[in-house]
Scaffold this active site. Structure first.
Site, PDB file in Angstrom:
ATOM      1  N   ASP A  14       0.848  -1.202   0.000  1.00  0.00           N
ATOM      2  CA  ASP A  14       0.000   0.000   0.000  1.00  0.00           C
ATOM      3  C   ASP A  14       0.879   1.246   0.000  1.00  0.00           C
ATOM      4  OD1 ASP A  14      -2.366   1.610   0.236  1.00  0.00           O
ATOM      5  OD2 ASP A  14      -3.301   0.018   1.391  1.00  0.00           O
ATOM      6  N   HIS A  17       1.678   3.302  -3.229  1.00  0.00           N
ATOM      7  CA  HIS A  17       0.805   4.336  -3.813  1.00  0.00           C
ATOM      8  C   HIS A  17       1.375   5.745  -3.631  1.00  0.00           C
ATOM      9  CE1 HIS A  17      -2.391   1.726  -5.150  1.00  0.00           C
ATOM     10  NE2 HIS A  17      -2.538   1.194  -3.954  1.00  0.00           N
ATOM     11  N   HIS A 198      -7.798   2.358   6.703  1.00  0.00           N
ATOM     12  CA  HIS A 198      -7.089   3.569   6.295  1.00  0.00           C
ATOM     13  C   HIS A 198      -7.401   4.668   7.295  1.00  0.00           C
ATOM     14  CE1 HIS A 198      -5.148   2.688   2.398  1.00  0.00           C
ATOM     15  NE2 HIS A 198      -6.016   1.688   2.390  1.00  0.00           N
TER      16      HIS A 198
END
Length: 341
Positions: A14, A17, A198
Site C-alpha cells: 500500500d 501508492h 485507512h
C-alpha cells in the site's frame, strides 16, 4: 490467556501508492530487514495495485513484482511474504510466479459485491497449498447481509481467511463492529477474519481495535502509516496500544517505531497526514488510492482535487476505475468553461 493477533505489514505494498510505485530495491530490502527484526510476521510486497499492476492505468513501478519479491524474500529470517492480487489486473500466471519464488500468502481482492470474480484465483491458490485470503474492498459500500453473502462465497471457493477492507477510510468503529460481528458469526470457526483500515478520518487504530474485539485475528498496518490517502493504520501506534491492552502482537514497539522513523519517513515524497484531500476521501467514501490521481487531474485541469473526489464519491466509483478520474475532471472543467486541451 492473552488475545493474540497477527499483524500484516502494508508498507511495501500500500505504501507504493504515495511513492508512485518508485521504491528502490535497496529501500525495500532495508525496510523489510527492519520489519523482520522488529518481529512483524507477515509482509506484503507488490505493486500498489497488486500483482500485474504495472500499466498506464495504475502506474509503472521502478522494478517488476518478481524483482521486488525476490529482493525481499532473500532478506527475511522469520517473516513470511504475501502478495495482493486483483482479478482483472493480476492473473493465475502471476499467482504461479509468486508461489514458485516463495510467496506463501496470497490475498485475492475484489470489490465488496464482486466476490464471484475471485473463484478461479482463490481455487488455484488453495490448490497450490497457499495461505489464501479473500479481501473484500470498499466494505462501507455494502449492507451487512450483502457483505456476509460475499464473504461466504469466498470461503466456499477455498479462502481460509476473510478480510473486511475499509479502502476509503470511511468506516467508524460502530460500522466495523456491525459488519465484522455478522461476518464472524457466518464464517466457519476455523476461517480467520481480518481487517484492513485507512486513516483518512483518523480511525485506523480505533477501527482495528473494534475489529479485534469482534474476533479479527489478522490486522493490516504500515510503518509510519505509509499507504494510500492519509495512509494505513500506523503500525507503531497500533503495537503500542495493543501492548497496553494486553493484546499480543509479537512485534517490538520500539523497533517498529525505529523502522517508521529511521527508514520509512525519510523516503516519503510528502508527509502522510490527514490533509484536506485525504479527509475528503474518508468523508466522501472514495477509494484511497484515487488521491494522487485526483491531485494530478487538479494540476492539469485546475479543478480542486477535493471537488473531483466528492464527485467520484457521488458517482460511487470503485477500485479499478482510475481511468474515470481524468474523465470526471474534464467534465467538471468543461462545465466551468475551463480549457481541457
Amino acid at each position: 490467556m492473552a488475545q493474540r493477533i497477527t499483524l500484516h505489514d502494508m508498507t511495501l505494498r500500500d505504501g507504493m501508492h504515495p511513492k508512485r510505485h518508485q521504491i528502490s530495491l535497496e529501500q525495500m530490502k532495508g525496510i523489510a530487514r527492519g520489519l523482520d527484526a522488529a518481529g512483524v510476521p507477515l509482509i506484503e510486497v507488490t505493486h500498489g495495485d497488486g500483482l500485474g499492476g504495472a500499466s498506464v492505468n495504475y502506474g509503472f513501478p521502478a522494478h517488476s513484482d518478481e524483482e521486488y519479491l525476490r529482493a525481499v524474500l532473500g532478506e527475511l529470517k522469520q517473516a513470511r511474504v504475501s502478495a495482493l492480487l486483483l482479478p482483472g489486473i493480476g492473473t493465475v500466471d502471476h499467482l504461479r510466479m509468486a508461489h514458485e519464488i516463495g510467496v506463501q500468502t496470497i490475498r485475492v481482492a475484489t470489490h465488496c459485491t464482486e466476490a464471484d470474480v475471485s473463484e478461479q484465483h482463490i481455487g488455484m491458490a488453495r490448490k497450490l497449498g497457499m495461505d489464501t485470503v479473500g479481501f473484500l474492498m470498499m466494505a462501507h459500500m455494502a449492507p451487512v447481509q450483502t457483505l456476509v453473502q460475499q464473504a461466504l462465497l469466498m470461503e466456499s471457493y477455498g479462502a481460509n481467511c476473510l478480510y473486511i477492507t475499509d479502502s476509503a477510510g470511511h468506516m467508524l468503529p460502530h460500522d466495523v463492529t456491525e459488519k465484522l460481528t455478522a461476518v464472524r458469526q457466518a464464517l466457519r470457526p476455523e476461517t480467520e477474519l481480518g481487517f484492513h483500515g485507512h486513516h483518512n478520518l483518523a480511525m485506523g487504530v480505533a477501527n482495528s481495535l473494534a475489529a479485534i474485539t469482534c474476533g479479527a485475528t489478522r490486522i493490516d498496518a504500515a510503518a509510519a502509516g505509509l499507504g494510500a490517502g492519509a495512509g494505513n493504520t500506523p503500525m507503531e501506534v497500533l503495537v503500542a496500544v495493543c501492548e497496553r491492552m494486553g493484546i499480543e502482537t509479537g512485534v517490538d514497539v520500539f523497533r517498529i517505531a525505529d523502522v517508521a522513523e529511521d527508514l520509512v519517513v525519510p523516503i516519503m515524497d510528502h508527509p502522510i497526514r490527514i490533509d484536506r484531500d485525504a479527509l475528503t476521501l474518508g468523508y466522501a467514501g472514495v477509494y484511497s488510492s484515487f488521491l494522487l490521481f485526483a491531485k494530478r487531474a487538479e494540476a492539469k485541469y485546475r479543478i480542486p482535487a477535493r471537488e473531483i473526489l466528492v464527485e467520484l464519491g457521488r458517482q460511487r466509483l470503485v477500485g479499478g476505475q482510475e481511468d474515470m478520474i481524468e474523465d470526471t475532471a474534464i467534465t467538471l472543467a468543461r462545465a466551468r468553461g475551463l480549457p481541457v486541451a
